[in-house]
Design a protein around this motif. Structure first.
Motif, PDB file in Angstrom:
ATOM      1  N   LEU A   1       0.879  -1.214  -0.142  1.00 62.43           N
ATOM      2  CA  LEU A   1      -0.116   0.000  -0.145  1.00 62.43           C
ATOM      3  C   LEU A   1       0.869   1.026  -0.033  1.00 62.43           C
ATOM      4  CD1 LEU A   1      -2.768  -0.902   2.409  1.00 62.43           C
ATOM      5  CD2 LEU A   1      -3.156  -0.389   0.151  1.00 62.43           C
ATOM      6  N   GLU A   2       1.890   1.174   0.917  1.00 62.99           N
ATOM      7  CA  GLU A   2       2.845   2.472   0.801  1.00 62.99           C
ATOM      8  C   GLU A   2       3.586   2.436  -0.567  1.00 62.99           C
ATOM      9  OE1 GLU A   2       4.569   5.730   1.931  1.00 62.99           O
ATOM     10  OE2 GLU A   2       3.178   4.432   3.034  1.00 62.99           O
ATOM     11  N   ARG A   3       4.117   1.639  -1.226  1.00 58.00           N
ATOM     12  CA  ARG A   3       4.559   1.714  -2.384  1.00 58.00           C
ATOM     13  C   ARG A   3       3.429   2.320  -3.518  1.00 58.00           C
ATOM     14  NH1 ARG A   3       8.393   3.259  -5.733  1.00 58.00           N
ATOM     15  NH2 ARG A   3       8.752   1.867  -7.495  1.00 58.00           N
ATOM     16  N   ALA A   4       2.283   1.797  -3.452  1.00 62.53           N
ATOM     17  CA  ALA A   4       1.252   2.404  -4.345  1.00 62.53           C
ATOM     18  C   ALA A   4       0.993   3.742  -4.174  1.00 62.53           C
ATOM     19  CB  ALA A   4       0.051   1.474  -4.354  1.00 62.53           C
ATOM     20  N   ARG A   5       1.097   4.282  -2.748  1.00 62.23           N
ATOM     21  CA  ARG A   5       0.841   5.523  -2.525  1.00 62.23           C
ATOM     22  C   ARG A   5       2.179   6.474  -3.088  1.00 62.23           C
ATOM     23  NH1 ARG A   5       0.867   4.782   2.616  1.00 62.23           N
ATOM     24  NH2 ARG A   5      -1.564   4.332   2.728  1.00 62.23           N
ATOM     25  N   GLU A   6       3.290   5.925  -2.895  1.00 61.79           N
ATOM     26  CA  GLU A   6       4.593   6.582  -3.241  1.00 61.79           C
ATOM     27  C   GLU A   6       4.321   6.926  -4.911  1.00 61.79           C
ATOM     28  OE1 GLU A   6       7.702   4.233  -2.541  1.00 61.79           O
ATOM     29  OE2 GLU A   6       7.895   4.609  -0.185  1.00 61.79           O
ATOM     30  N   ILE A   7       4.045   5.766  -5.773  1.00 61.90           N
ATOM     31  CA  ILE A   7       3.955   6.077  -7.211  1.00 61.90           C
ATOM     32  C   ILE A   7       2.662   6.509  -7.749  1.00 61.90           C
ATOM     33  CG2 ILE A   7       5.963   4.410  -7.400  1.00 61.90           C
ATOM     34  CD1 ILE A   7       3.923   2.222  -8.258  1.00 61.90           C
ATOM     35  N   ASP A   8       1.877   6.525  -6.793  1.00 62.80           N
ATOM     36  CA  ASP A   8       0.406   6.963  -7.133  1.00 62.80           C
ATOM     37  C   ASP A   8      -0.299   5.911  -8.137  1.00 62.80           C
ATOM     38  OD1 ASP A   8      -2.171   8.738  -6.918  1.00 62.80           O
ATOM     39  OD2 ASP A   8      -1.502   9.742  -8.648  1.00 62.80           O
ATOM     40  N   ALA A   9      -0.246   4.763  -7.509  1.00 64.04           N
ATOM     41  CA  ALA A   9      -0.977   3.782  -8.402  1.00 64.04           C
ATOM     42  C   ALA A   9      -2.010   3.154  -7.666  1.00 64.04           C
ATOM     43  CB  ALA A   9       0.103   2.457  -8.419  1.00 64.04           C
ATOM     44  N   MET A  10      -2.922   2.489  -8.448  1.00 62.64           N
ATOM     45  CA  MET A  10      -4.238   1.856  -8.214  1.00 62.64           C
ATOM     46  C   MET A  10      -3.878   0.246  -8.053  1.00 62.64           C
ATOM     47  SD  MET A  10      -6.530   3.975  -7.612  1.00 62.64           S
ATOM     48  CE  MET A  10      -8.141   2.853  -7.689  1.00 62.64           C
ATOM     49  N   ILE A  11      -4.516  -0.316  -6.932  1.00 66.40           N
ATOM     50  CA  ILE A  11      -4.368  -1.663  -6.909  1.00 66.40           C
ATOM     51  C   ILE A  11      -5.609  -2.448  -7.130  1.00 66.40           C
ATOM     52  CG2 ILE A  11      -3.973  -3.554  -5.231  1.00 66.40           C
ATOM     53  CD1 ILE A  11      -2.197  -1.503  -3.629  1.00 66.40           C
TER      54      ILE A  11
END
Length: 488
Positions: A284-294
Motif C-alpha cells: 500500500l505504501e509503495r502504491a501511494r508513493e507512485i500514485d498507483a491503483m491496486i
C-alpha cells in the motif's frame, strides 16, 4: 406449435409465379424436416401481408398443397402440416454458397490463441480428477438452492425476475454483501460502492477497461492467473510481469511508472502464497508513493479451514486506491458466474456505466436466488461443510505426497482447494498430464501461468475440491509413477 411467419421469404430472382414459389417454399420446408407434422402454418392473410402478395395467391398455394396431401385443413383452425406429408430421411441444413469473406482481413482484432487451460469435457468420468475450481455434487446443497430458485420465481419476486434493472443490481444481494460478506474481510462499503459482476473474470475486465489505456502501465504477478494476463494484453496497455516469492508480490520490484497493480495477496494464484500483513502495508505504501491503483482479487477467502485469513488489502486501504474483487463462483459453483467488486464511488460509477453498455446487469433471477441462499444461512452451512471435507482431503493429499516423495512448491497458509507442485527439472508437465489421462488421472500443467518466452515447464497444480478422499492416495501414486518415468 405454429410456424413463425418470419420463416417464410421469397427469394430474389426465383423462377415461376408467386403461387408456385410459395408452394415450393412450403414443400421444401416439409421435405427438409424444418416443418414437422402437425405444425400450424400462418393464416393466409398474415402470410400474404408478410410476403407482400395478395391473399388469394397464398390461398391458392395452400389449396394446391392441400390437394397434394402436404397440408390438411381443420375447419376454422387453419392449415397444418399433414400426417401424410412426405417424411424426410433426416434433417439437413440448407446448402450455402461458398464463403468469399477474407476473414484474415475482416477480423480487426484477434482474441483467440492465448494461454488457457483445457479441461477435458469428460473430467467427471476420470477416477482421479485433481481438477481445480469445479463443484463437488456431494458437497453442494442442491435441495436448498432449488427451493431458493423456486421462491425467486414466485409472484412476490415477479419484478426481480422480469424487470430490467438498467444499470442497477438486486438490493437484497447488495445488502447481504455489504452487511455480511465484506465485514468478514474487514471492509466497510455503501451500496453505491458495490457492483455485481458475472464472476471475478468480468470484474477484472471491467477494472482493466476503466483504469488502463495504451499509455498506462500495469504490473502483474508471475506466475499469475493466465486469463488476467490475456485480457491485459488485449487492453494494449504496457505490461510488466513481476516474479513472486514465498510471500507473494514484492513491493520494491514494482516500477515507478506503474499505474495499476493486480495482485492476489490472500491466496496467490497459482502458487497459493499468502502475503504477510507487513508486506501488505508495504504494498500500500509503495502504491501511494507512485500514485498507483491496486486491483485485489480475493478469491477463495471463504475456504480458510486452517485458520482465520489475513485482513484483505482493501480493509487496510485509507486512500481509496484499492479495488476489491470477490466471487461466489468458487465457493458455490463455477457455472453461477456471480461476483462483485468494491471500490470508491467514482470508480464504481464508471464500471457500472461500462457494464450497462456490455450486458446491462447479471440476470435478476440469479441475483435474487443467490440473495435468498445467502441470507437464509444455506451459504454459511455449505462453507462449513466444504471446509470440513477439504481439510480431510488436504491432510490426505499432503500425506500421500510425502509418502511418494513429490515436491510441493506452494500451499495455502489458511486453506484453499489446491496445491502448487514442482516436478524435477526434466519433466514437461504438459506431456505428463497427457500421459496421465490414459490412467484416468487429471492434473493441470502450470506452464500457462508463467509469462515470457522462457517459461518453466515442470510446474503443475493439483486441485482437491472434486476428488473423493479415498481416491487421493491411489491418484498420487499414479502421478509419482508417471513423474519417475518421465524423469528417467
Amino acid at each position: 406449435m405454429a410456424i413463425p411467419v418470419e420463416t417464410f421469404f421469397l427469394k430474389q430472382g426465383a423462377q415461376g409465379t408467386l403461387q408456385a414459389q410459395i408452394q415450393q417454399m412450403i414443400a421444401e420446408g416439409i421435405l427438409s424436416g424444418r416443418f414437422h407434422v402437425g405444425e400450424k402454418l400462418p393464416s393466409s392473410r398474415r402470410l400474404a401481408t408478410h410476403l407482400g402478395v395478395s391473399r388469394i395467391t397464398v390461398t391458392l398455394a395452400y389449396t394446391e398443397l392441400l390437394a397434394n396431401d402436404y397440408l390438411t385443413s381443420r375447419g376454422r383452425s387453419g392449415y397444418f402440416v399433414s400426417d401424410n406429408a412426405p417424411i424426410p430421411p433426416s434433417y439437413a441444413p440448407m446448402e450455402r454458397d461458398q464463403e468469399t469473406v477474407d476473414w484474415s482481413r475482416a477480423i480487426a482484432r484477434k482474441f483467440s490463441g492465448g494461454d488457457t487451460l483445457q479441461k477435458p469435457a469428460d473430467w467427471r468420468d476420470y477416477r482421479y480428477p485433481f481438477i481445480y475450481g469445479q463443484a463437488d455434487p456431494t458437497l453442494f446443497d442442491h435441495a436448498n438452492w432449488r427451493l431458493c430458485a423456486v421462491r425467486a420465481l414466485g409472484q412476490k419476486d415477479f419484478a426481480s425476475l422480469t424487470a430490467d434493472y438498467v444499470d442497477q443490481d438486486d438490493p437484497l444481494l447488495i445488502e447481504f454483501i455489504a452487511r455480511h460478506t465484506l465485514p468478514r474481510r474487514g471492509i466497510s462499503a455503501r451500496p453505491e460502492e458495490i457492483l455485481i459482476t458475472l464472476g471475478a473474470q468480468n470484474a477484472l475486465w471491467l477494472a482493466a477497461r476503466v483504469l488502463l489505456n495504451r499509455r498506462r502501465k500495469a504490473a502483474i504477478e508471475d506466475p499469475c492467473y493466465y486469463a488476467l494476463r490475456e485480457l491485459l494484453i488485449q487492453s494494449r496497455c504496457n505490461l510488466v510481469s513481476l516474479r513472486v516469492d514465498l510471500d507473494g508480490l514484492p513491493p520494491d520490484a514494482i516500477p515507478d511508472d506503474t499505474d495499476v497493480i493486480f495482485t492476489t495477496p490472500s491466496h496467490q494464484s497459482p502458487t497459493t502464497a499468502t502475503m504477510p500483513v507487513p508486506r501488505r502495508h508495504a504494498l500500500l505504501e509503495r502504491a501511494r508513493e507512485i500514485d498507483a491503483m491496486i486491483v485485489e482479487d480475493d478469491y477463495e477467502f471463504e475456504l480458510a479451514f486452517l485458520g482465520a485469513p489475513s485482513p484483505a488489502l482493501k480493509s487496510l486501504d485509507r486512500d481509496g486506491r484499492v479495488v476489491y474483487v470477490g466471487s461466489f463462483s468458487k465457493s458455490l459453483f463455477p457455472g453461477l458466474r456471480l461476483g462483485y467488486m468494491v471500490g470508491s464511488e467514482p470508480f464504481i460509477r464508471e464500471a457500472r456505466a461500462l457494464r450497462s453498455l456490455v450486458l446491462r446487469h447479471p440476470p435478476g433471477h440469479i441475483q435474487r436466488t443467490a440473495a435468498y441462499f445467502l441470507s437464509l444461512g444455506h451459504y454459511d452451512a455449505q462453507i462449513r461443510r466444504m471446509s470440513s471435507v477439504l481439510l480431510q482431503r488436504r491432510q490426505e493429499i499432503e500425506r500421500a505426497i510425502a509418502q511418494h516423495g513429490l515436491t510441493i512448491a506452494g500451499r495455502g497458509v489458511y486453506g484453499g482447494s489446491s496445491l502448487w507442485m514442482q516436478a524435477p527439472a526434466g519433466v514437461d508437465s504438459e506431456a505428463l498430464a497427457m500421459a496421465l489421462r490414459g490412467e484416468s488421472v487429471h492434473i493441470e500443467p502450470g506452464t500457462a501461468f508463467f509469462s515470457g518466452a522462457d517459461r518453466p515447464r515442470n510446474y503443475y497444480r493439483l486441485g482437491y475440491s472434486s476428488i473423493p478422499t479415498s481416491r487421493i492416495a491411489p491418484g498420487i501414486e499414479r502421478i509419482a509413477g508417471a513423474i519417475a518415468r518421465h524423469a528417467g
